[in-house]
Structure formats: C-alpha cells, structure tokens
Design a protein around this motif. Structure first.
Motif, PDB file in Angstrom:
ATOM      1  N   VAL A   1      -0.631  -5.361   2.558  1.00 11.46           N
ATOM      2  CA  VAL A   1      -1.835  -4.859   3.204  1.00 11.46           C
ATOM      3  C   VAL A   1      -2.853  -4.405   2.162  1.00 11.46           C
ATOM      4  O   VAL A   1      -4.068  -4.625   2.305  1.00 11.46           O
ATOM      5  CB  VAL A   1      -1.487  -3.705   4.167  1.00 11.46           C
ATOM      6  CG1 VAL A   1      -2.747  -3.039   4.708  1.00 11.46           C
ATOM      7  CG2 VAL A   1      -0.627  -4.225   5.313  1.00 11.46           C
ATOM      8  N   ASP A   2      -2.368  -3.797   1.099  1.00 11.96           N
ATOM      9  CA  ASP A   2      -3.245  -3.357  -0.001  1.00 11.96           C
ATOM     10  C   ASP A   2      -4.063  -4.539  -0.540  1.00 11.96           C
ATOM     11  O   ASP A   2      -5.286  -4.462  -0.693  1.00 11.96           O
ATOM     12  CB  ASP A   2      -2.388  -2.750  -1.106  1.00 11.96           C
ATOM     13  CG  ASP A   2      -3.225  -2.114  -2.214  1.00 11.96           C
ATOM     14  OD1 ASP A   2      -4.464  -2.141  -2.113  1.00 11.96           O
ATOM     15  OD2 ASP A   2      -2.642  -1.599  -3.173  1.00 11.96           O
ATOM     16  N   ARG A   3      -3.405  -5.649  -0.823  1.00 10.40           N
ATOM     17  CA  ARG A   3      -4.088  -6.820  -1.371  1.00 10.40           C
ATOM     18  C   ARG A   3      -5.014  -7.458  -0.345  1.00 10.40           C
ATOM     19  O   ARG A   3      -6.091  -7.948  -0.689  1.00 10.40           O
ATOM     20  CB  ARG A   3      -3.072  -7.846  -1.869  1.00 10.40           C
ATOM     21  CG  ARG A   3      -2.334  -7.445  -3.142  1.00 10.40           C
ATOM     22  CD  ARG A   3      -1.455  -8.580  -3.604  1.00 10.40           C
ATOM     23  NE  ARG A   3      -2.241  -9.775  -3.887  1.00 10.40           N
ATOM     24  CZ  ARG A   3      -1.724 -11.010  -3.945  1.00 10.40           C
ATOM     25  NH1 ARG A   3      -0.431 -11.206  -3.699  1.00 10.40           N
ATOM     26  NH2 ARG A   3      -2.491 -12.039  -4.227  1.00 10.40           N
ATOM     27  N   ILE A   4      -4.591  -7.474   0.916  1.00  9.98           N
ATOM     28  CA  ILE A   4      -5.416  -8.073   1.961  1.00  9.98           C
ATOM     29  C   ILE A   4      -6.754  -7.348   2.082  1.00  9.98           C
ATOM     30  O   ILE A   4      -7.826  -7.966   2.149  1.00  9.98           O
ATOM     31  CB  ILE A   4      -4.666  -8.051   3.306  1.00  9.98           C
ATOM     32  CG1 ILE A   4      -3.527  -9.075   3.301  1.00  9.98           C
ATOM     33  CG2 ILE A   4      -5.626  -8.333   4.476  1.00  9.98           C
ATOM     34  CD1 ILE A   4      -2.601  -8.971   4.488  1.00  9.98           C
TER      35      ILE A   4
ATOM     36  N   LEU B   1     -10.431   3.026   4.000  1.00 14.05           N
ATOM     37  CA  LEU B   1     -10.466   2.065   5.109  1.00 14.05           C
ATOM     38  C   LEU B   1      -9.214   2.151   5.976  1.00 14.05           C
ATOM     39  O   LEU B   1      -9.296   2.078   7.206  1.00 14.05           O
ATOM     40  CB  LEU B   1     -10.631   0.643   4.556  1.00 14.05           C
ATOM     41  CG  LEU B   1     -12.007   0.317   3.962  1.00 14.05           C
ATOM     42  CD1 LEU B   1     -11.931  -0.929   3.094  1.00 14.05           C
ATOM     43  CD2 LEU B   1     -13.028   0.114   5.080  1.00 14.05           C
ATOM     44  N   ILE B   2      -8.046   2.287   5.342  1.00 14.03           N
ATOM     45  CA  ILE B   2      -6.806   2.330   6.125  1.00 14.03           C
ATOM     46  C   ILE B   2      -6.766   3.589   6.984  1.00 14.03           C
ATOM     47  O   ILE B   2      -6.269   3.579   8.120  1.00 14.03           O
ATOM     48  CB  ILE B   2      -5.565   2.221   5.199  1.00 14.03           C
ATOM     49  CG1 ILE B   2      -4.360   1.657   5.979  1.00 14.03           C
ATOM     50  CG2 ILE B   2      -5.220   3.538   4.557  1.00 14.03           C
ATOM     51  CD1 ILE B   2      -4.477   0.209   6.340  1.00 14.03           C
ATOM     52  N   ASP B   3      -7.320   4.697   6.469  1.00 15.90           N
ATOM     53  CA  ASP B   3      -7.429   5.911   7.282  1.00 15.90           C
ATOM     54  C   ASP B   3      -8.428   5.712   8.411  1.00 15.90           C
ATOM     55  O   ASP B   3      -8.215   6.184   9.537  1.00 15.90           O
ATOM     56  CB  ASP B   3      -7.866   7.094   6.408  1.00 15.90           C
ATOM     57  CG  ASP B   3      -6.795   7.527   5.417  1.00 15.90           C
ATOM     58  OD1 ASP B   3      -5.618   7.200   5.640  1.00 15.90           O
ATOM     59  OD2 ASP B   3      -7.152   8.178   4.411  1.00 15.90           O
TER      60      ASP B   3
ATOM     61  N   HIS C   1       1.486   2.332   4.710  1.00 17.32           N
ATOM     62  CA  HIS C   1       1.482   0.957   5.208  1.00 17.32           C
ATOM     63  C   HIS C   1       0.917  -0.020   4.185  1.00 17.32           C
ATOM     64  O   HIS C   1       1.100  -1.234   4.327  1.00 17.32           O
ATOM     65  CB  HIS C   1       0.656   0.862   6.499  1.00 17.32           C
ATOM     66  CG  HIS C   1       1.286   1.551   7.665  1.00 17.32           C
ATOM     67  ND1 HIS C   1       0.560   2.164   8.657  1.00 17.32           N
ATOM     68  CD2 HIS C   1       2.586   1.727   7.985  1.00 17.32           C
ATOM     69  CE1 HIS C   1       1.372   2.683   9.553  1.00 17.32           C
ATOM     70  NE2 HIS C   1       2.616   2.443   9.169  1.00 17.32           N
ATOM     71  N   LEU C   2       0.214   0.469   3.183  1.00 17.02           N
ATOM     72  CA  LEU C   2      -0.441  -0.418   2.223  1.00 17.02           C
ATOM     73  C   LEU C   2       0.561  -1.257   1.433  1.00 17.02           C
ATOM     74  O   LEU C   2       0.223  -2.343   0.952  1.00 17.02           O
ATOM     75  CB  LEU C   2      -1.300   0.404   1.257  1.00 17.02           C
ATOM     76  CG  LEU C   2      -2.537   1.077   1.868  1.00 17.02           C
ATOM     77  CD1 LEU C   2      -3.197   2.016   0.860  1.00 17.02           C
ATOM     78  CD2 LEU C   2      -3.527   0.025   2.342  1.00 17.02           C
TER      79      LEU C   2
END
Length: 350
Positions: free
Chosen positions: A127-130, A154-156, A164-165
């Motif tokens: 997810v981090d790379r995406i 962004l994930i927050d 989840h990253l």
C-alpha cells in the motif's frame, strides 16, 4: 480497521461559480472493422456531442444504461482518450492541445478512481508503494521523507491505519481497497476526481461508507467530482447536479432535486420509475414505465431523436429532427433534449 455498516448521509454541497471543467460538443467514435483487410464499415458513436460544465465544489452525477457512453466520457475527461471533435477544457486549457509532458503535468489536477478495487491496484506492490508511486513519478516534495509524510497523511485521511501501509492489496476487503484507491488519487492534491462507478462492486452497507467518505473529502478539500454510476439512489445522495445519458448524448441535465422530482425527458422518467421502493403504498408505483423494444445499435442509431423508437410520446417530428438541450424551467433550471417533454400530469404507458 474493518469495514462496518454505515448509514448514508447527504453530502453538503457548496458549489461556486468558478468553472473548473468545461466540456463542449465532445465526440468519440470507434471504428467498426470487418474482413481480413480490417476495412472500416462504420463507427460506434460512444460519445456524440456532449456538453456541460463542472463548477468548483460541485458533484455532477452521470447516469444511464450500460453502453450509453458513461465510461468513455470518463476517460475523455481525464485525458486517457482524445475526442474526435469538441473540447475538454480544464480551467480554460484544452486537454487535446497539450503535448505529452504538459498533459502529464495537468493530470495531477484531474485524477480518476476506477470501478473495481480488486483489479485497479497492483497486487505486487505494498500500500505504501501504491500511494507513493504518483508522488515519485511527479517529483512531489523535496525528499523521500516529505513523500512518506504525505503517504501517512493520506492513509489517515481515508480512514485506514498506518500499519496497513506494509500490507498488500489482497489482504484487504473491497471497501478498504477502494479507500486505498481514493488515497492514491488524492496524492497529488487534485482539483477534480473522476469517479467511474466507484461503489458498484461493493456491498450496500460499504457503499454508504464510501459515499460518506467522498462527501467529507469534497467538503474538506474543496474537490469537484464527476460521479459516474447506474445506481440512482447513490447518485441522488451525493450529486448536486445530474446528467442523464442515452446512446452517447445527454438527454437531460439539471439540479438533482429538480431532475428526480420533476423529470422532463421520457427516458429520465422511465429510469426513475424503475427505482425500487420499500413502501408498497408509494404512489410512484402506479407510474412505473416499461420501455418497449431494445436499446438501438450505437453503430446505427435511429434518425432524429435516438430515443423515439422506445418512447411512448414520440411523434413524426421525433423521427426526423434531433432535439437540442433546451431550458424548460426558470431559475435553477433543467435542460432537456426532447420535443415533447413529460410533466407530472402526463399519462404513462400501460
């Protein structure tokens, strides 16, 4: 985090007079090829002279039957397709006039969220790379640390956890994957999001969550949406205006309340009459409209009004003259492409 059911709420609307996207007589035809020599014998009119504007802070819903041109229009709006004719202008700049480098730069301002979160994310990437990929491509920030801070932000923002990253897309539910897709689309701080049926692959309770999230993000970030869908209840929930498409053309466009409460095009009336009602005493059940015939072949559409072969109000004029979008109401108005629009007292077919 796991997805839990949520009740939909009406997204606040605060559109301004500032036009961010202007679509003028956009046409996209695809050739029909036949034989060993692949000779062109016709063309499919996927989008056939569509015009509208999108204002800052507005959500324009686009609805219609499968094959009406909604998804093709989505690709045209973000520059993934070039129109045969007409213009798509972002803040006055025609997308078709830009070279590759200029278009790449402008795409940071117009992003797309695709329909299926199960196939739109690369299963080989975390997810981090995406989420960070568009930041790397566009050289966002001064350092890797800047990009990592942006990814965590962004994930927050989309309601997921930073833990989840490190995971892969296949470890998430459908609703969580769509949140990841939304986070990626927001990475470059766009002004416009093209949402191509973003909730159609999700369970109904998860749909409500994603619609609520999109409404919150629009208000917080000042975004403008083009929301493509076939679920009319979802479109009514999130949209400030709605455009109804039929065979590549706009049949009717106007404020959501006007269009849903007083549809003027016979096709719009038929679409709205098909929406299920949980109340068996609802008087709208007595006005259900069953359209006759099949959707015409887009490679060989009828002359005149393309809807006249299925329309119970069609007259001789409809068979020879194509109607133009015309305003029928004063004030915040609806425009309709119909020679004989319907009203609340118009009889419906048996």
């Amino acid at each position: 985090m796991t997805d839990t059911p949520g009740a939909p709420r009406t997204a606040g609307s605060s559109p301004t007079s500032d036009t961010v996207l202007e679509v003028t007589e956009v046409t996209k035809h695809y050739p029909v090829l036949k034989g060993l020599m692949r000779r062109q014998v016709g063309s499919v009119r996927a989008v056939d002279g569509v015009s509208f504007t999108l204002r800052a802070g507005e959500t324009l819903g686009i609805v219609g039957e499968s094959g009406c041109g909604k998804s093709t229009l989505s690709r045209l709006l973000c520059g993934l397709e070039k129109p045969v004719s007409g213009q798509v202008r972002f803040r006055g700049t025609d997308l078709a006039s830009l070279n590759r480098a200029q278009l790449r730069s402008l795409r940071a301002k117009i992003q797309i969220v695709l329909q299926d979160p199960f196939t739109s994310l690369d299963p080989r990437m975390t997810v981090d790379r995406i989420i960070s990929e568009p930041l790397r491509i566009h050289g966002w920030g001064d350092s890797r640390q800047d990009r990592q801070r942006r990814v965590r932000e962004l994930i927050d923002m989309v309601g997921l956890s930073q833990e989840h990253l490190r995971r892969y897309p296949q470890e998430f539910s459908g609703g969580q994957r769509q949140r990841i897709g939304i986070a990626r689309a927001l990475a470059l701080e766009p002004e416009v999001l093209i949402l191509d049926e973003p909730v159609s692959a999700l369970d109904i309770s998860i749909q409500a969550q994603i619609v609520n999230l999109l409404g919150d993000l629009r208000s917080a970030l000042g975004l403008s949406y083009v929301f493509v869908a076939h679920d009319l209840s979802v479109v009514r929930q999130i949209s400030t205006r709605v455009a109804v498409m039929y065979l590549g053309r706009v049949a009717e466009i106007g404020p959501t309340g006007n269009l849903f409460d007083q549809p003027q095009h016979p096709y719009t009336a038929a679409l709205l009459s098909s929406v299920p009602s949980p109340d068996p005493t609802n008087p709208s059940l007595d006005r259900r409209i069953a359209l006759r015939g099949e959707v015409p072949n887009p490679a060989d559409p009828p002359s005149g009004c393309s809807f006249h072969t299925r329309c119970w109000r069609a007259q001789e004029l409809c068979t020879r003259e194509q109607p133009t979008l015309t305003s029928r109401n004063p004030g915040p108005h609806t425009t309709v492409a119909c020679h004989f629009p319907v009203s609340a007292t118009s009889p419906v077919p048996n």
